[in-house]
Design an enzyme around this catalytic site. Sequence first.
Site, PDB file in Angstrom:
ATOM      1  N   LYS A   1       0.818  -1.217   0.000  1.00 13.36           N
ATOM      2  CA  LYS A   1       0.000   0.000   0.000  1.00 13.36           C
ATOM      3  C   LYS A   1       0.849   1.264   0.000  1.00 13.36           C
ATOM      4  O   LYS A   1       0.353   2.348  -0.314  1.00 13.36           O
ATOM      5  CB  LYS A   1      -0.948   0.011   1.198  1.00 13.36           C
ATOM      6  CG  LYS A   1      -0.297   0.150   2.556  1.00 13.36           C
ATOM      7  CD  LYS A   1      -1.331   0.107   3.674  1.00 13.36           C
ATOM      8  CE  LYS A   1      -0.708   0.172   5.050  1.00 13.36           C
ATOM      9  NZ  LYS A   1       0.004   1.427   5.324  1.00 13.36           N
ATOM     10  N   ASP A   2       2.154   1.162   0.331  1.00 12.57           N
ATOM     11  CA  ASP A   2       3.034   2.328   0.329  1.00 12.57           C
ATOM     12  C   ASP A   2       3.587   2.649  -1.056  1.00 12.57           C
ATOM     13  O   ASP A   2       4.172   3.718  -1.256  1.00 12.57           O
ATOM     14  CB  ASP A   2       4.224   2.109   1.278  1.00 12.57           C
ATOM     15  CG  ASP A   2       3.805   2.052   2.740  1.00 12.57           C
ATOM     16  OD1 ASP A   2       2.747   2.606   3.077  1.00 12.57           O
ATOM     17  OD2 ASP A   2       4.547   1.442   3.544  1.00 12.57           O
TER      18      ASP A   2
ATOM     19  N   ARG B   1       1.175   9.381  14.617  1.00  9.05           N
ATOM     20  CA  ARG B   1       2.286   8.781  13.878  1.00  9.05           C
ATOM     21  C   ARG B   1       3.016   7.851  14.831  1.00  9.05           C
ATOM     22  O   ARG B   1       2.746   7.819  16.023  1.00  9.05           O
ATOM     23  CB  ARG B   1       3.262   9.862  13.380  1.00  9.05           C
ATOM     24  CG  ARG B   1       2.829  10.639  12.136  1.00  9.05           C
ATOM     25  CD  ARG B   1       2.868   9.817  10.860  1.00  9.05           C
ATOM     26  NE  ARG B   1       4.104   9.067  10.666  1.00  9.05           N
ATOM     27  CZ  ARG B   1       5.210   9.550  10.106  1.00  9.05           C
ATOM     28  NH1 ARG B   1       5.255  10.810   9.709  1.00  9.05           N
ATOM     29  NH2 ARG B   1       6.275   8.787   9.939  1.00  9.05           N
TER      30      ARG B   1
ATOM     31  N   CYS C   1      -1.268   7.723  -1.824  1.00  7.12           N
ATOM     32  CA  CYS C   1      -1.621   6.776  -0.762  1.00  7.12           C
ATOM     33  C   CYS C   1      -2.239   7.482   0.440  1.00  7.12           C
ATOM     34  O   CYS C   1      -2.766   6.834   1.342  1.00  7.12           O
ATOM     35  CB  CYS C   1      -0.404   5.966  -0.335  1.00  7.12           C
ATOM     36  SG  CYS C   1       0.935   6.937   0.367  1.00  7.12           S
TER      37      CYS C   1
END
Length: 314
Positions: free
Chosen positions: A80-81, A146, A240
């Site tokens: 997905k990155d 994060r 993304c």
Amino acid sequence: MSTPLRIGTRASLLARTQAGTVADLVSARLGLDVELVEISTQGDRSSAPLATLGGTGVFVSALRDAVLDGRVDLAVHSLKDLPTAPAEGIALAAVPPREDPRDALVARDGLTLGELPPGSVVATGSPRRVAQLGALGLGLEVTGIRGNIDTRLGRVAAGDVDAVVLARAGLARIGRLDLVTEVIDPLQMLPAPGQGALAVECRAVDTELHARLGEHLQDPAARAAVDAERAVLGTLEAGCSAPVGALAEVAEGEDGLEVWIRAVVLAADGSVEIRRSATGPLTEAAKVGTRLAAGMLDEGADELMNPPARRQQA
């Protein structure tokens, strides 16, 4: 003694675990010695929100550079990155068997999304999750976050937030599934394109290695599914970090194996959404995704992802 195949990875526990999975497959199926090489990426060095770092590619570029300059022979990424545009000199050699792609909730007191009281603080670093949480209309307060998985889980344990939303696949890979209080139904929250899948990349000129990886590591159903999902993302020209979810599955159809894909594009706050699905032959997975996304653009997907106010600021 042969020179080991060097596999590039980020230094996080999840990344090293994922690379280790690929290393085990390479060793078992190709009969090669392997060595993990840790590479620091821009996304690892900064604590800023991914969108402000450019979103797409912040975890990928340094690994690809290490492949191209010969420091490593392979790179393993969370698929997905990966940016959807091709990278010069780099080949996506294999997509191994995919983990469960769904999102997961880890909440205080064992609560599910529907059980969290209005005003509960839910943390996520993903605009896609923010938008879909908003669309559910549960009255939750969503805040950014994060850090690695354990850092995020620690925010719940410390009582800083009521819940976090994470990829179930990452929790599974590092043995944290016991903390999941709900695996979120894709009807409520479609995952990121490629979520749960790994990407194994090598130099495009290493054609023999490319072929061997494809033959021995690739899961054809997983590859078709992520090809369809990434075609949606690429056709929408969404990074993304865009509020886009997509999930493809492979199933038996009347004329053989088919790919079925669902996708959603949302306004940033989830107040408006465009949701579509499509099916087609497994051999045309990317075309199915492209066709689906083209229909979403016809319905105004670009205006949802890039409202006039945002375009004027850009």
